[in-house]
Design an enzyme around this catalytic site. Structure first.
Site, PDB file in Angstrom:
ATOM      1  N   THR A 131     -77.910 -46.479  14.181  1.00  0.00           N
ATOM      2  CA  THR A 131     -76.913 -45.739  14.972  1.00  0.00           C
ATOM      3  C   THR A 131     -77.585 -44.471  15.477  1.00  0.00           C
ATOM      4  O   THR A 131     -78.715 -44.161  15.094  1.00  0.00           O
ATOM      5  CB  THR A 131     -75.706 -45.336  14.092  1.00  0.00           C
ATOM      6  OG1 THR A 131     -76.146 -44.370  13.137  1.00  0.00           O
ATOM      7  CG2 THR A 131     -75.100 -46.519  13.380  1.00  0.00           C
ATOM      8  N   ASP A 132     -76.879 -43.712  16.313  1.00  0.00           N
ATOM      9  CA  ASP A 132     -77.460 -42.461  16.800  1.00  0.00           C
ATOM     10  C   ASP A 132     -77.724 -41.502  15.630  1.00  0.00           C
ATOM     11  O   ASP A 132     -78.710 -40.775  15.618  1.00  0.00           O
ATOM     12  CB  ASP A 132     -76.520 -41.799  17.815  1.00  0.00           C
ATOM     13  CG  ASP A 132     -76.513 -42.574  19.119  1.00  0.00           C
ATOM     14  OD1 ASP A 132     -77.428 -43.414  19.298  1.00  0.00           O
ATOM     15  OD2 ASP A 132     -75.599 -42.364  19.929  1.00  0.00           O
ATOM     16  N   CYS A 133     -76.804 -41.529  14.650  1.00  0.00           N
ATOM     17  CA  CYS A 133     -76.981 -40.606  13.530  1.00  0.00           C
ATOM     18  C   CYS A 133     -77.872 -41.189  12.430  1.00  0.00           C
ATOM     19  O   CYS A 133     -78.462 -40.459  11.644  1.00  0.00           O
ATOM     20  CB  CYS A 133     -75.627 -40.188  12.974  1.00  0.00           C
ATOM     21  SG  CYS A 133     -74.473 -41.555  12.781  1.00  0.00           S
ATOM     22  N   TYR A 134     -77.941 -42.511  12.356  1.00  0.00           N
ATOM     23  CA  TYR A 134     -78.798 -43.183  11.362  1.00  0.00           C
ATOM     24  C   TYR A 134     -79.675 -44.199  12.084  1.00  0.00           C
ATOM     25  O   TYR A 134     -79.376 -45.397  12.086  1.00  0.00           O
ATOM     26  CB  TYR A 134     -77.945 -43.886  10.300  1.00  0.00           C
ATOM     27  CG  TYR A 134     -77.200 -42.944   9.379  1.00  0.00           C
ATOM     28  CD1 TYR A 134     -77.890 -42.235   8.398  1.00  0.00           C
ATOM     29  CD2 TYR A 134     -75.817 -42.785   9.482  1.00  0.00           C
ATOM     30  CE1 TYR A 134     -77.216 -41.372   7.548  1.00  0.00           C
ATOM     31  CE2 TYR A 134     -75.142 -41.927   8.643  1.00  0.00           C
ATOM     32  CZ  TYR A 134     -75.841 -41.214   7.680  1.00  0.00           C
ATOM     33  OH  TYR A 134     -75.174 -40.366   6.836  1.00  0.00           O
ATOM     34  N   PRO A 135     -80.748 -43.743  12.738  1.00  0.00           N
ATOM     35  CA  PRO A 135     -81.507 -44.643  13.627  1.00  0.00           C
ATOM     36  C   PRO A 135     -82.317 -45.722  12.913  1.00  0.00           C
ATOM     37  O   PRO A 135     -82.560 -46.771  13.495  1.00  0.00           O
ATOM     38  CB  PRO A 135     -82.458 -43.694  14.371  1.00  0.00           C
ATOM     39  CG  PRO A 135     -82.138 -42.313  13.929  1.00  0.00           C
ATOM     40  CD  PRO A 135     -81.264 -42.376  12.742  1.00  0.00           C
TER      41      PRO A 135
END
Lengths: 505, 130
Positions: A131-135
């Site tokens: 994800t954007d926060c957990y790439p």
């Protein structure tokens, strides 16, 4: 006269508390009486060491440099549940490694827990969608317990008050979570510590509640609630527990594997019972002979397994119990030697002032019971699809009469009965009739019938009955009541009709 | 003691075991027997002092005799003294002493292996033999 937990804790801190184990208490009560025992004994320590399948641990791994929200997590190939935020996972004791099967059980969640407590290195592999926060989408690393922020054992169901023992009434060996069960009731296995069992020493939950401080795996932990399936009302209570794995001792946490079942965790749990009054002195004077359990037939593939006999822990611990006039050897699955060690270690901690009793912030209700699963796709019972008015023949009848009944009813199987209640004596098939014709033995059904009949009960599930039919290689079974009287007949045709939808709505 | 008797393929159909029993008058206990491509294998149990005479009886008929240690091996580090093994053992090898410590009388072991599958802690093992 009564004491409070605070008063007992003061004595523990002063070093003059009187602490005994639950094994010592009954004799003390016998010797000095309840009144004096209640005044003089401050704490009774209990202990149990056995398979506690419903155990596991929350692990927090800390964040990786490029963060990952772990979606699938494996520890030495054992899947841990990581649907709890980003880098937390719950490893359950009975989860098998990805490359293990039930026929080849080598490693599971319990082993991960044991390896962590022993300080061994574990391979952590995690996958994610990014994800954007957990790439980060994938990570593989090696960790030990020291690398974890938290390793907290949180066990949904531990320390069963008592547990039904197991035997096997079938003609084949079976492998269960109660161990290897020999055919024809040739052994009995049981679990639990009896006299030392924590909940059997406080069956009214006077002191065991939420917040009770306990010995767990060699560390100090807590009771955090009633265990799942806790049936305090029927004397089968359980506890939900927690403890810090970083402080645990490998001697009290052992991975185990039951052939044909899976892995489990052997865990030592000890609970101190404060003797507040005579009632508690009485409760802790319980003996093995006072605690009874059922011996159940584990070969019956149903939730409600038939009870073969009721016995006490004293009988089970004697090494033999009598079943149907045979002396049958018993095996504990729990270690009484280690249960004793738990109780005496806890006693030592309290005597040395290292362990202060916790005061429960809430008690555990005494009226809890466990429900069976609600099944919406209900499997029919034998009684739902059997022929309720089967043609039968008296065992005194002739083969010619049997042949006539077969022709008239177009059935190939006729149960042979005796007496007014149609007691099952045998079964005669068209094959038996042909054999009798070729051998010229036509006057007695009794002589040519099959005497060792495979049968079933009307309240058995049809999948269980169908598997019995196919494993015996036969195509029909008489259905009998609990007294062995014929109440129906079920054939392979009845099963096939199920799939064509003719018999059930 | 236990012996492994290997019978060559050409002797499988002979009455070798009956002959040895009649000749030596030793009451032997047959524990297992199997036949495969390389001949037959029997595991028997005899009184220790009869070894020489039984061995001579078999070897003179073309079979080979190997004393066998089929007893289970117990890993005391893994064992937690639970006693699960006790009830499955047909010869009652295992028992508890007065301190609930597991005792094993290995002289009674026939190497059947039931206990190795029962042991939840993988503390019991039988040395392989074929």
């Amino acid at each position: 006269m009564s004491k409070t937990i605070a008063e007992i804790n003061e004595k523990i801190k002063r070093g003059d508390a009187c602490v005994v184990t639950a094994e010592e208490m009954p004799d003390i009560v016998d010797r000095i009486g309840l009144g004096r025992a209640a005044r003089e004994v401050d704490v009774v320590t209990t202990g149990t060491f056995g398979a506690m399948c419903s155990s596991g641990a929350f692990l927090n791994f800390g964040h990786s440099e490029i963060p990952i929200r772990m979606a699938k997590t494996y520890l030495n190939k054992v899947e841990a549940y990581s649907g709890v935020a980003a880098v937390d996972a719950y490893i359950g004791a009975t989860q098998l490694a990805r490359d293990n099967t039930v026929d080849d059980i080598r490693y599971g969640g319990a082993n991960v827990i044991e390896d962590l407590i022993c300080g061994r290195t574990i391979e952590l592999k995690a996958e994610s969608y990014g994800t954007d926060c957990y790439p980060l989408k994938e990570i593989t690393t090696n960790i030990t317990i020291d690398d974890l922020n938290q390793a907290v054992m949180v066990n949904p169901r531990n320390a069963y008050q008592r547990y039904d023992s197991a035997t096997n009434g079938s003609n084949k060996i079976i492998h269960t979570y109660m161990g290897e069960l020999l055919p024809d009731y040739r052994n009995v296995t049981y679990s639990g510590a009896g006299i030392l069992s924590p909940l059997s020493n406080d069956p009214e939950y006077r002191s065991i509640g939420i917040g009770t401080r306990i010995f767990i795996g060699g560390a100090q932990g807590y009771v955090i609630g009633p265990g799942t399936q806790c049936s305090s009302a029927s004397g089968f209570g359980t506890l939900m527990t927690m403890g810090d794995m970083k402080k645990m001792n490998p001697e009290y946490v052992n991975a185990a594997a039951f052939t044909g079942y899976g892995t489990s965790l052997y865990l030592g749990i000890g609970i101190p019972i404060p003797i507040l009054d005579e009632n508690m002195a009485k409760a802790t004077s319980v003996r093995d002979s006072d605690i009874t359990v059922s011996i159940k037939d584990y070969s019956v593939k149903n939730r409600d397994r038939p009870v073969v006999k009721t016995v006490s822990y004293a009988e089970l611990k004697s090494g033999f119990v009598e079943i149907y006039n045979h002396s049958v050897p018993t095996s504990p699955l729990s270690s009484f030697k280690r249960a004793r060690k738990v109780a005496s270690e806890l006693k030592r901690w309290i005597l040395e002032g290292d362990f202060i009793l916790g005061t429960p912030v809430e008690t555990i209700p005494q009226n809890l019971s466990a429900k069976p699963m609600k099944e919406t796709m209900k499997i029919p019972l034998v009684g739902d699809i059997m022929d309720k008015f089967p043609i039968t023949i008296e065992k005194t009848g002739s083969v010619v009469e049997a042949a006539r009944k077969m022709r008239e009813s177009s059935k190939n199987h006729i149960p042979v009965v005796f007496g007014p209640k149609n007691h099952l004596e045998g079964i005669i098939t068209s094959w038996d009739v042909s054999k009798a014709v070729s051998e010229g033995t036509l006057n007695s059904v009794e002589k040519c019938m099959t005497k060792k009949v495979i049968y079933c009960y009307p309240d058995e599930k049809i999948d269980v009955a169908a598997s019995r039919l196919s494993s015996a290689g036969i195509s029909a079974m008489p259905v009998v009541d609990s007294e062995g009287n014929v109440v129906g007949l079920i054939t392979s045709e009845d099963f096939s009709k199920l799939f064509s939808g003719r018999k059930l709505q | 003691m236990k012996l492994k008797i290997q019978i060559p393929p050409n002797k499988i159909n002979t009455t070798i075991i009956a002959e040895v029993i009649l000749e030596t008058k030793v009451i032997l206990n047959l524990i297992s027997s199997s036949i495969h491509s390389k001949g037959g294998i029997m595991i028997i149990e005899i009184p220790d002092n009869m070894f020489d005479i039984v061995k001579a009886g078999f070897t003179s008929r073309g079979a080979s005799v190997i004393p066998l240690d089929v007893s289970i091996k117990r890993d005391e580090d893994e064992c937690v003294d639970c006693g699960a093994c006790i009830s499955v053992c047909p010869t009652r090898v295992f028992s508890f002493d007065e301190n609930w410590e597991l005792q094993a009388d290995l002289s009674k072991c026939t190497g059947c292996g039931l206990c190795t599958k029962m042991c939840p802690h993988k503390a019991l093992e039988i040395p392989e033999f074929d």
